[in-house]
Motif scaffolding. Structure first.
Motif, PDB file in Angstrom:
ATOM      1  N   ARG A  47       0.826  -1.208   0.000  1.00  0.00           N
ATOM      2  CA  ARG A  47       0.000   0.000   0.000  1.00  0.00           C
ATOM      3  C   ARG A  47       0.864   1.263   0.000  1.00  0.00           C
ATOM      4  NH1 ARG A  47      -5.482   0.468   1.107  1.00  0.00           N
ATOM      5  NH2 ARG A  47      -5.597  -1.742   1.544  1.00  0.00           N
ATOM      6  N   SER A  48       1.813   1.303   0.952  1.00  0.00           N
ATOM      7  CA  SER A  48       2.625   2.524   1.069  1.00  0.00           C
ATOM      8  C   SER A  48       3.561   2.656  -0.136  1.00  0.00           C
ATOM      9  CB  SER A  48       3.407   2.522   2.379  1.00  0.00           C
ATOM     10  OG  SER A  48       4.458   1.592   2.312  1.00  0.00           O
ATOM     11  N   ALA A  49       4.052   1.504  -0.647  1.00  0.00           N
ATOM     12  CA  ALA A  49       4.965   1.560  -1.798  1.00  0.00           C
ATOM     13  C   ALA A  49       4.235   2.100  -3.030  1.00  0.00           C
ATOM     14  CB  ALA A  49       5.519   0.175  -2.088  1.00  0.00           C
ATOM     15  N   LEU A  50       2.988   1.670  -3.234  1.00  0.00           N
ATOM     16  CA  LEU A  50       2.217   2.145  -4.389  1.00  0.00           C
ATOM     17  C   LEU A  50       1.872   3.617  -4.256  1.00  0.00           C
ATOM     18  CD1 LEU A  50      -0.430  -0.403  -5.660  1.00  0.00           C
ATOM     19  CD2 LEU A  50       1.597   0.500  -6.781  1.00  0.00           C
ATOM     20  N   ALA A  51       1.510   4.017  -3.022  1.00  0.00           N
ATOM     21  CA  ALA A  51       1.168   5.421  -2.788  1.00  0.00           C
ATOM     22  C   ALA A  51       2.388   6.295  -3.078  1.00  0.00           C
ATOM     23  CB  ALA A  51       0.704   5.603  -1.347  1.00  0.00           C
ATOM     24  N   ARG A  52       3.566   5.793  -2.666  1.00  0.00           N
ATOM     25  CA  ARG A  52       4.802   6.553  -2.838  1.00  0.00           C
ATOM     26  C   ARG A  52       5.188   6.673  -4.314  1.00  0.00           C
ATOM     27  NH1 ARG A  52       8.152   3.590   0.790  1.00  0.00           N
ATOM     28  NH2 ARG A  52       9.256   2.836  -1.039  1.00  0.00           N
ATOM     29  N   ALA A  53       4.820   5.643  -5.094  1.00  0.00           N
ATOM     30  CA  ALA A  53       5.246   5.583  -6.499  1.00  0.00           C
ATOM     31  C   ALA A  53       4.794   6.808  -7.291  1.00  0.00           C
ATOM     32  CB  ALA A  53       4.710   4.313  -7.140  1.00  0.00           C
ATOM     33  N   PHE A  54       3.649   7.380  -6.900  1.00  0.00           N
ATOM     34  CA  PHE A  54       3.114   8.493  -7.687  1.00  0.00           C
ATOM     35  C   PHE A  54       3.454   9.864  -7.101  1.00  0.00           C
ATOM     36  CE2 PHE A  54       0.690   4.907  -9.176  1.00  0.00           C
ATOM     37  CZ  PHE A  54       0.691   5.124 -10.548  1.00  0.00           C
ATOM     38  N   GLU A  55       4.293   9.868  -6.039  1.00  0.00           N
ATOM     39  CA  GLU A  55       4.728  11.149  -5.487  1.00  0.00           C
ATOM     40  C   GLU A  55       5.876  11.690  -6.333  1.00  0.00           C
ATOM     41  OE1 GLU A  55       5.855  10.357  -1.513  1.00  0.00           O
ATOM     42  OE2 GLU A  55       3.801   9.933  -0.856  1.00  0.00           O
ATOM     43  N   GLN A  56       5.916  13.009  -6.473  1.00  0.00           N
ATOM     44  CA  GLN A  56       7.011  13.620  -7.240  1.00  0.00           C
ATOM     45  C   GLN A  56       8.156  13.974  -6.290  1.00  0.00           C
ATOM     46  OE1 GLN A  56       7.053  14.096 -10.621  1.00  0.00           O
ATOM     47  NE2 GLN A  56       5.164  12.926 -10.675  1.00  0.00           N
ATOM     48  N   THR A  57       8.678  12.991  -5.571  1.00  0.00           N
ATOM     49  CA  THR A  57       9.773  13.244  -4.636  1.00  0.00           C
ATOM     50  C   THR A  57      10.877  12.230  -4.861  1.00  0.00           C
ATOM     51  OG1 THR A  57       8.772  11.811  -2.982  1.00  0.00           O
ATOM     52  CG2 THR A  57       8.223  14.144  -2.861  1.00  0.00           C
ATOM     53  N   GLU A  58      12.027  12.513  -4.239  1.00  0.00           N
ATOM     54  CA  GLU A  58      13.143  11.568  -4.298  1.00  0.00           C
ATOM     55  C   GLU A  58      12.741  10.244  -3.647  1.00  0.00           C
ATOM     56  OE1 GLU A  58      16.085  11.772  -5.648  1.00  0.00           O
ATOM     57  OE2 GLU A  58      15.819  13.801  -6.435  1.00  0.00           O
ATOM     58  N   GLU A  59      11.933  10.374  -2.611  1.00  0.00           N
ATOM     59  CA  GLU A  59      11.489   9.229  -1.812  1.00  0.00           C
ATOM     60  C   GLU A  59      10.781   8.176  -2.676  1.00  0.00           C
ATOM     61  OE1 GLU A  59      10.671   7.497   2.133  1.00  0.00           O
ATOM     62  OE2 GLU A  59      12.248   8.466   1.027  1.00  0.00           O
ATOM     63  N   ALA A  60      10.189   8.638  -3.784  1.00  0.00           N
ATOM     64  CA  ALA A  60       9.393   7.744  -4.618  1.00  0.00           C
ATOM     65  C   ALA A  60      10.230   6.616  -5.215  1.00  0.00           C
ATOM     66  CB  ALA A  60       8.730   8.548  -5.733  1.00  0.00           C
ATOM     67  N   ALA A  61      11.531   6.893  -5.419  1.00  0.00           N
ATOM     68  CA  ALA A  61      12.373   5.910  -6.088  1.00  0.00           C
ATOM     69  C   ALA A  61      12.846   4.801  -5.142  1.00  0.00           C
ATOM     70  CB  ALA A  61      13.584   6.595  -6.712  1.00  0.00           C
ATOM     71  N   ARG A  62      12.637   5.014  -3.829  1.00  0.00           N
ATOM     72  CA  ARG A  62      13.098   4.012  -2.854  1.00  0.00           C
ATOM     73  C   ARG A  62      12.302   2.713  -3.044  1.00  0.00           C
ATOM     74  NH1 ARG A  62      11.985   2.969   2.503  1.00  0.00           N
ATOM     75  NH2 ARG A  62      10.456   4.636   2.649  1.00  0.00           N
ATOM     76  N   PRO A  63      12.994   1.559  -3.047  1.00  0.00           N
ATOM     77  CA  PRO A  63      12.265   0.311  -3.251  1.00  0.00           C
ATOM     78  C   PRO A  63      11.292   0.012  -2.097  1.00  0.00           C
ATOM     79  CG  PRO A  63      14.645  -0.061  -3.132  1.00  0.00           C
ATOM     80  CD  PRO A  63      14.431   1.375  -2.897  1.00  0.00           C
ATOM     81  N   ALA A  64      10.310  -0.808  -2.385  1.00  0.00           N
ATOM     82  CA  ALA A  64       9.297  -1.142  -1.380  1.00  0.00           C
ATOM     83  C   ALA A  64       9.918  -1.863  -0.194  1.00  0.00           C
ATOM     84  CB  ALA A  64       8.230  -2.011  -2.022  1.00  0.00           C
ATOM     85  N   ASP A  65       9.392  -1.588   0.992  1.00  0.00           N
ATOM     86  CA  ASP A  65       9.894  -2.248   2.202  1.00  0.00           C
ATOM     87  C   ASP A  65       9.332  -3.658   2.315  1.00  0.00           C
ATOM     88  OD1 ASP A  65      11.306   0.012   3.148  1.00  0.00           O
ATOM     89  OD2 ASP A  65       9.397   0.893   3.768  1.00  0.00           O
ATOM     90  N   LEU A  66      10.118  -4.516   2.935  1.00  0.00           N
ATOM     91  CA  LEU A  66       9.667  -5.888   3.172  1.00  0.00           C
ATOM     92  C   LEU A  66       9.080  -6.005   4.576  1.00  0.00           C
ATOM     93  CD1 LEU A  66      12.356  -8.336   1.781  1.00  0.00           C
ATOM     94  CD2 LEU A  66      10.134  -7.741   0.852  1.00  0.00           C
ATOM     95  N   VAL A  67       7.997  -6.743   4.664  1.00  0.00           N
ATOM     96  CA  VAL A  67       7.432  -7.040   5.981  1.00  0.00           C
ATOM     97  C   VAL A  67       7.171  -8.539   6.041  1.00  0.00           C
ATOM     98  CG1 VAL A  67       6.379  -4.788   6.399  1.00  0.00           C
ATOM     99  CG2 VAL A  67       5.119  -6.503   5.107  1.00  0.00           C
ATOM    100  N   GLU A  68       7.013  -9.048   7.264  1.00  0.00           N
ATOM    101  CA  GLU A  68       6.703 -10.464   7.370  1.00  0.00           C
ATOM    102  C   GLU A  68       5.218 -10.669   7.090  1.00  0.00           C
ATOM    103  OE1 GLU A  68       8.519 -12.531  10.640  1.00  0.00           O
ATOM    104  OE2 GLU A  68       6.967 -14.080  10.549  1.00  0.00           O
ATOM    105  N   ASP A  69       4.924 -11.694   6.317  1.00  0.00           N
ATOM    106  CA  ASP A  69       3.541 -12.018   5.983  1.00  0.00           C
ATOM    107  C   ASP A  69       2.957 -12.864   7.115  1.00  0.00           C
ATOM    108  OD1 ASP A  69       1.147 -12.750   4.945  1.00  0.00           O
ATOM    109  OD2 ASP A  69       1.928 -13.523   3.044  1.00  0.00           O
ATOM    110  N   THR A  70       2.068 -12.241   7.899  1.00  0.00           N
ATOM    111  CA  THR A  70       1.536 -12.952   9.067  1.00  0.00           C
ATOM    112  C   THR A  70       0.107 -13.433   8.819  1.00  0.00           C
ATOM    113  OG1 THR A  70       0.883 -10.810   9.965  1.00  0.00           O
ATOM    114  CG2 THR A  70       2.951 -11.737  10.754  1.00  0.00           C
ATOM    115  N   SER A  71      -0.300 -13.495   7.544  1.00  0.00           N
ATOM    116  CA  SER A  71      -1.696 -13.849   7.271  1.00  0.00           C
ATOM    117  C   SER A  71      -1.989 -15.337   7.461  1.00  0.00           C
ATOM    118  CB  SER A  71      -2.075 -13.406   5.856  1.00  0.00           C
ATOM    119  OG  SER A  71      -1.081 -13.805   4.947  1.00  0.00           O
ATOM    120  N   ALA A  72      -0.951 -16.161   7.475  1.00  0.00           N
ATOM    121  CA  ALA A  72      -1.183 -17.592   7.672  1.00  0.00           C
ATOM    122  C   ALA A  72      -0.422 -18.068   8.916  1.00  0.00           C
ATOM    123  CB  ALA A  72      -0.730 -18.375   6.452  1.00  0.00           C
TER     124      ALA A  72
END
Lengths: 119, 148
Positions: A47-72
């Motif tokens: 969610r945050s990575a996609l939101a960041r992708a459309f910002e016109q900032t330097e921050e937008a180019a940072r790769p998406a963060d990894l989190v642990e998948d706790t859904s299972a």
């Protein structure tokens, strides 16, 4: 970041494709390790990575963060990869990626139309 | 080989590992009644040990670390094939040439039901990773066709 010459949406779409690509990698890693004891499933902070992708900032180019998948829940061997869930995510992600490539293609088509002056 | 897309390498490592697991399961099932081996005694059930494997080259790792994307591309590899330490199945059959003085024959500690379940799991995992390859291919194709 300089203002894009033609269409600012191009950059955003390209970065969104990147986010999907990275998520595809992470899901592939999960599926490759579906039988590895103790492996913890991972997920990108989508969610945050996609939101960041459309910002016109330097921050937008940072790769998406990894989190642990706790859904299972963890299985008896400590592995938290749920095959069905990961397959569903993979299919969904690939579909969204294809949709984004179409959108990007259409926008390029529009720009071309403008360049050609509608001829 | 992972120039175009590292995902192929991840999925390929899993396909290789699952195939090896299938080989070992096949060997277990084929030798479910083998009472003589080169090492002496009955065949012993074997199983594979899976471990996560870091994929990229040194160069790719360095680039990934710079970009903050380290430790995402992890495939799987078979690090060992080990013997199952459970004791052999003793069956009373005094006429068998490999029977011990008490008339018991040591049969392999292979449980066909267990092997079949393992076989199914390995097959499903293999199929899942084939789907990953297909999805990756479709994504690459759609990316290549961006042109408007």
């Amino acid at each position: 970041m300089p203002t894009p010459l033609i269409d600012p949406i191009f950059d955003g779409l390209a970065r969104a494709l990147d986010v999907h690509n990275r998520r595809h990698d992470v899901l592939a890693t999960n599926l490759a390790n579906v039988e590895t004891p103790g492996f913890r499933a991972q997920e990108v902070d989508f969610r945050s990575a996609l939101a960041r992708a459309f910002e016109q900032t330097e921050e937008a180019a940072r790769p998406a963060d990894l989190v642990e998948d706790t859904s299972a829940p963890a299985r008896a061997d400590g592995n938290t990869v749920d095959l069905d869930l990961q397959m569903a995510k993979l299919a969904e992600n690939a579909g969204r990626y294809t949709a984004l490539t179409r959108i990007l293609g259409k926008r390029i088509g529009l720009v071309r139309l403008a360049i050609d002056g509608g001829r | 080989m992972d120039l175009l897309n590292p995902t192929f390498a991840i999925a390929a490592s899993a396909l290789r590992a699952e195939r090896m697991r299938l080989d070992v399961i096949a060997s277990n099932l084929a030798n479910a009644s083998t009472t003589r081996t080169e090492a002496g005694g009955p065949y012993r059930r074997r199983h594979v040990i899976f471990e996560t494997e870091s994929m990229g080259s040194d160069f790719a790792d360095t680039i990934a670390a710079l970009g903050g994307t380290a430790d995402t591309q992890r495939g799987v590899e078979v690090t060992a094939v080990v013997d199952d330490p459970t004791p052999p199945r003793m069956v009373f059959d005094p006429g068998h040439p490999d029977a011990n003085p008490e008339g018991y024959v040591a049969y392999p500690n292979v449980n066909p039901v267990l092997e079949m379940v393992d076989l199914m799991a390995a097959t499903r995992a293999y199929e899942a990773n084939v789907q990953v390859v297909n999805a990756t291919k479709r994504m690459a194709e759609s990316a290549l066709s961006i042109s408007g």
